[in-house]
Design a protein around this motif. Structure first.
Motif, PDB file in Angstrom:
ATOM      1  N   ARG A  42       9.209 -23.895 -25.792  1.00  0.00           N
ATOM      2  CA  ARG A  42       8.962 -24.670 -26.863  1.00  0.00           C
ATOM      3  C   ARG A  42       8.719 -26.112 -26.700  1.00  0.00           C
ATOM      4  O   ARG A  42       9.349 -26.544 -25.445  1.00  0.00           O
ATOM      5  N   ASP A 289       9.681  -8.508 -34.244  1.00  0.00           N
ATOM      6  CA  ASP A 289       9.422 -10.109 -34.480  1.00  0.00           C
ATOM      7  C   ASP A 289       8.923 -10.511 -33.129  1.00  0.00           C
ATOM      8  O   ASP A 289       9.568 -11.442 -32.421  1.00  0.00           O
ATOM      9  N   PRO A 291       6.392 -13.062 -31.304  1.00  0.00           N
ATOM     10  CA  PRO A 291       5.598 -14.069 -31.787  1.00  0.00           C
ATOM     11  C   PRO A 291       3.974 -14.083 -31.255  1.00  0.00           C
ATOM     12  O   PRO A 291       3.056 -14.606 -31.494  1.00  0.00           O
ATOM     13  N   GLU A 499       4.124 -19.126 -40.848  1.00  0.00           N
ATOM     14  CA  GLU A 499       4.501 -19.496 -39.410  1.00  0.00           C
ATOM     15  C   GLU A 499       4.625 -20.985 -39.234  1.00  0.00           C
ATOM     16  O   GLU A 499       4.786 -21.703 -38.163  1.00  0.00           O
ATOM     17  N   HIS A 501       7.220 -23.022 -39.446  1.00  0.00           N
ATOM     18  CA  HIS A 501       8.293 -23.351 -38.560  1.00  0.00           C
ATOM     19  C   HIS A 501       8.024 -23.442 -36.990  1.00  0.00           C
ATOM     20  O   HIS A 501       8.775 -23.804 -36.277  1.00  0.00           O
ATOM     21  N   LEU A 502       7.131 -22.532 -36.709  1.00  0.00           N
ATOM     22  CA  LEU A 502       6.924 -22.175 -35.465  1.00  0.00           C
ATOM     23  C   LEU A 502       5.568 -23.141 -34.829  1.00  0.00           C
ATOM     24  O   LEU A 502       5.470 -23.570 -33.745  1.00  0.00           O
ATOM     25  N   ARG A 503       4.441 -23.029 -35.592  1.00  0.00           N
ATOM     26  CA  ARG A 503       3.255 -23.399 -35.261  1.00  0.00           C
ATOM     27  C   ARG A 503       2.433 -24.293 -36.187  1.00  0.00           C
ATOM     28  O   ARG A 503       3.027 -24.771 -37.314  1.00  0.00           O
ATOM     29  N   ARG A 510       9.423 -26.136 -32.280  1.00  0.00           N
ATOM     30  CA  ARG A 510       8.092 -25.254 -32.213  1.00  0.00           C
ATOM     31  C   ARG A 510       7.573 -24.821 -31.227  1.00  0.00           C
ATOM     32  O   ARG A 510       7.762 -25.642 -30.039  1.00  0.00           O
ATOM     33  N   LEU A 511       6.912 -23.860 -31.197  1.00  0.00           N
ATOM     34  CA  LEU A 511       6.339 -23.414 -30.014  1.00  0.00           C
ATOM     35  C   LEU A 511       5.286 -24.201 -29.258  1.00  0.00           C
ATOM     36  O   LEU A 511       4.542 -24.873 -30.004  1.00  0.00           O
ATOM     37  N   GLY A 540       3.064 -21.183 -25.868  1.00  0.00           N
ATOM     38  CA  GLY A 540       4.561 -21.329 -25.453  1.00  0.00           C
ATOM     39  C   GLY A 540       4.437 -21.844 -23.926  1.00  0.00           C
ATOM     40  O   GLY A 540       5.415 -21.592 -23.269  1.00  0.00           O
TER      41      GLY A 540
END
Length: 559
Positions: A42, A289, A291, A499, A501-503, A510-511, A540
């Motif tokens: 991250r 789950d 990613p 996603e 919140h991730l990307r 975030r990733l 990642g």
């Protein structure tokens, strides 16, 4: 001081420290940053100063010092066919052919080193109108390339051409009925001429079982090829359970080159029971789950593509010169509606291909009825794939119903000439009206529809902002600006997959999915944008394209 650092009195060292000329985080209101630190998978911190994160560099930190480069989040391709790219990675590439004889020569060369009786296939990314003859080859012509092998020429995902050997092996003759939602091209005396539309269901049972090693190698090659163009995540819209198993195996070996969001395919399905069997097989993926690899939902087709899209007004494709033709619907609508309802009641999402304006209208009607019977569906449960020829009222309805739409400018770029032959230039120029979709407040995201269109981040940006095609600039009033185009492949794409919140943005937590470019895609000259490629793609925090050749350990002498 860092402009964005997680609170800590003693921050741990970064695994990777990146310095660049500009880091576009895509956070509204935030200007370009100059340094980015990664810890684990991250983003850990950012700074507007190139040396603002140097205190995070420890003995094991990798330093990537690229002061002339620009960094953006990795791009998504929200509607593509990675599996098609993988399955054709070892097939005959014919996109360089400029005539039927040149195409035949490529097949003949492969036949010379292929044991008799084994299938020969072509990759699907090419257009018949790029050939001097402006048509598909015939079965008889393919027989002249080889009559010792069954030959399958793929074009896109809807067109296939077989030689005589392959027609016989598949049992396709004058008495064979047209496939559901497709057709068999025929000579004047009714015999198959080799060209099928939507005919894979007739062909697939006769194809050899995929070689597991070749399948995995094709997936490895294709996934890294996407990454080499800046695509970090693909939403594959035509996967089978066997494809999913292969993706899982490649993921387990650490060789997957991009993140994959899978839509399980219903191609060839005509009944609800088939969909229910597919859903039963998806249960094992419900709570996983990972990613890197996730099942997004189920894909259906409502109408056809270039040659069979459902239009409100007649058109004249080459295979149906009869006046009054308006395209084809692939499902009985009552059966399709029941199938969609079964999918969403099981907690999965649905993406449905709707390309022509009649197809778009019919799909919106269907989705509205499903929403009425199954109220409270989470946002993004029902998605329109393509929405190609959508008029003002259809755009308004899609927004009102809360239906996200995926658009594919590369499809228009590559297929504009052949599509104009069928639909007329005026209708083709109206395809994928990105400007109007955004102005209407629609939730749209962007992809390629490979193998119909070429995948690639900058290629799509160029098309979205210029409306250039192989047939010239079409519909320039539908163009959007660079920032909007980038958003369709990043922030909007992450929203589609749930996603955000991730990307989609580069912020702490975030990733660390990012692309590094030798020129800034937000300002690169229009004449060079189409060919722009990233020097590095990281997912990642790990290199999936470009490698760490430009990186070095960050130690006391790092300056």
């Amino acid at each position: 001081m860092p402009s964005s650092t997680p609170p800590s009195s003693n921050p741990p060292f970064a695994d990777l420290l990146l310095r660049a000329g500009r880091i576009h985080t895509l956070v509204p209101g935030q200007g370009p940053q100059r340094a980015l630190a990664v810890r684990g998978e991250r983003v850990f911190a950012l700074s507007a100063e190139p040396d603002g994160l140097d205190h995070l560099a420890g003995p094991a930190t990798t330093l990537l010092d690229l002061p002339g480069s620009t960094v953006l989040p990795a791009f998504d391709d929200t509607h593509t066919h990675l599996i098609a790219a993988a399955d054709s990675a070892h097939d005959v590439a014919v996109d360089g052919a400029r005539s039927v004889p040149e195409l035949l020569d490529l097949i003949r060369a492969r036949a010379d080193r292929t044991p008799p009786g084994e299938w020969i296939r072509t990759a699907g990314h090419w257009q018949e109108l790029n050939l001097a003859e402006r048509r598909f080859p015939t079965a008889a012509e393919l027989d002249r390339a080889t009559d010792r092998h069954p030959v399958l020429v793929l074009r896109g995902v809807h067109n296939q051409v077989l030689n005589g050997y392959a027609l016989r092996r598949c049992g396709i003759d004058a008495d064979t009925p047209d496939p559901v939602g497709g057709s068999i091209g025929r000579t004047a005396d009714g015999r198959p001429d080799g060209h099928l539309r939507g005919g894979l269901a007739l062909i697939r049972p006769q194809l050899p079982a995929p070689d597991p090693a070749a399948k995995l190698d094709g997936l490895r090659l294709a996934s890294h090829a996407y990454a080499a163009t800046g695509i970090g995540t693909v939403r594959d819209t035509n996967s089978s359970p066997a494809d999913l198993a292969a993706l899982q195996q490649l993921r387990a070996s650490g060789q997957l080159g991009c993140r994959v969001r899978v839509l399980l395919s219903t191609i060839g399905f005509t009944a609800v029971r088939q969909v229910e069997e597919l859903l039963d097989g998806m249960e094992a993926w419900r709570h996983l789950d990972d990613p890197w690899l996730r099942v997004w939902g189920v894909k259906f087709w409502l109408d056809g593509g270039i040659e069979a899209g459902a239009l409100e007004a007649p058109y004249c494709p080459a295979h149906c010169p009869t006046p009054g033709y308006t395209g084809q619907l692939a499902w009985d609508l009552t059966e399709l509606e029941t199938a969609v309802e079964r999918v969403v009641r099981r907690g999965w999402r649905v993406g449905i291909h709707a390309y022509g304006d009649r197809g778009v209208r019919t799909l919106l009607d269907l989705y509205e009825r499903v929403q009425h019977r199954v109220p409270g569906l989470p946002y993004g449960t029902l998605v329109m794939e393509h929405g190609g020829l959508a008029d003002r009222e259809q755009r308004r309805r899609a927004v009102q119903l809360g239906i996200p739409v995926t658009i594919q400018q590369p499809l228009l770029h590559d297929a504009a000439a052949i599509q104009s032959e069928y639909w007329g230039t005026e209708r083709v120029a109206a395809l994928f009206p990105a400007r109007e979709w955004l102005d209407a407040g629609a939730d749209i995201s962007a992809g390629s529809d490979y193998p119909v269109g070429a995948y690639g981040a900058a290629h799509s940006l160029h098309g979205l902002t210029t409306r250039s095609t192989v047939d010239g600039v079409l519909g320039p009033e539908h163009a959007i600006d660079r920032a909007e185009a980038i958003g369709l492949h990043t922030t909007a794409a992450a929203r589609l997959t749930g996603e955000s919140h991730l990307r989609g943005q580069l912020t702490p937590g975030r990733l660390a999915d990012l692309t590094i470019w030798p020129d800034d895609p937000t300002t690169a000259p229009e004449g060079t944008l189409d060919s722009l490629r990233p020097s590095h793609t990281l997912l990642g925090g790990s290199f999936v394209h470009g490698g760490p050749a430009a990186a070095r350990p960050a130690g006391p002498d790092r300056h």
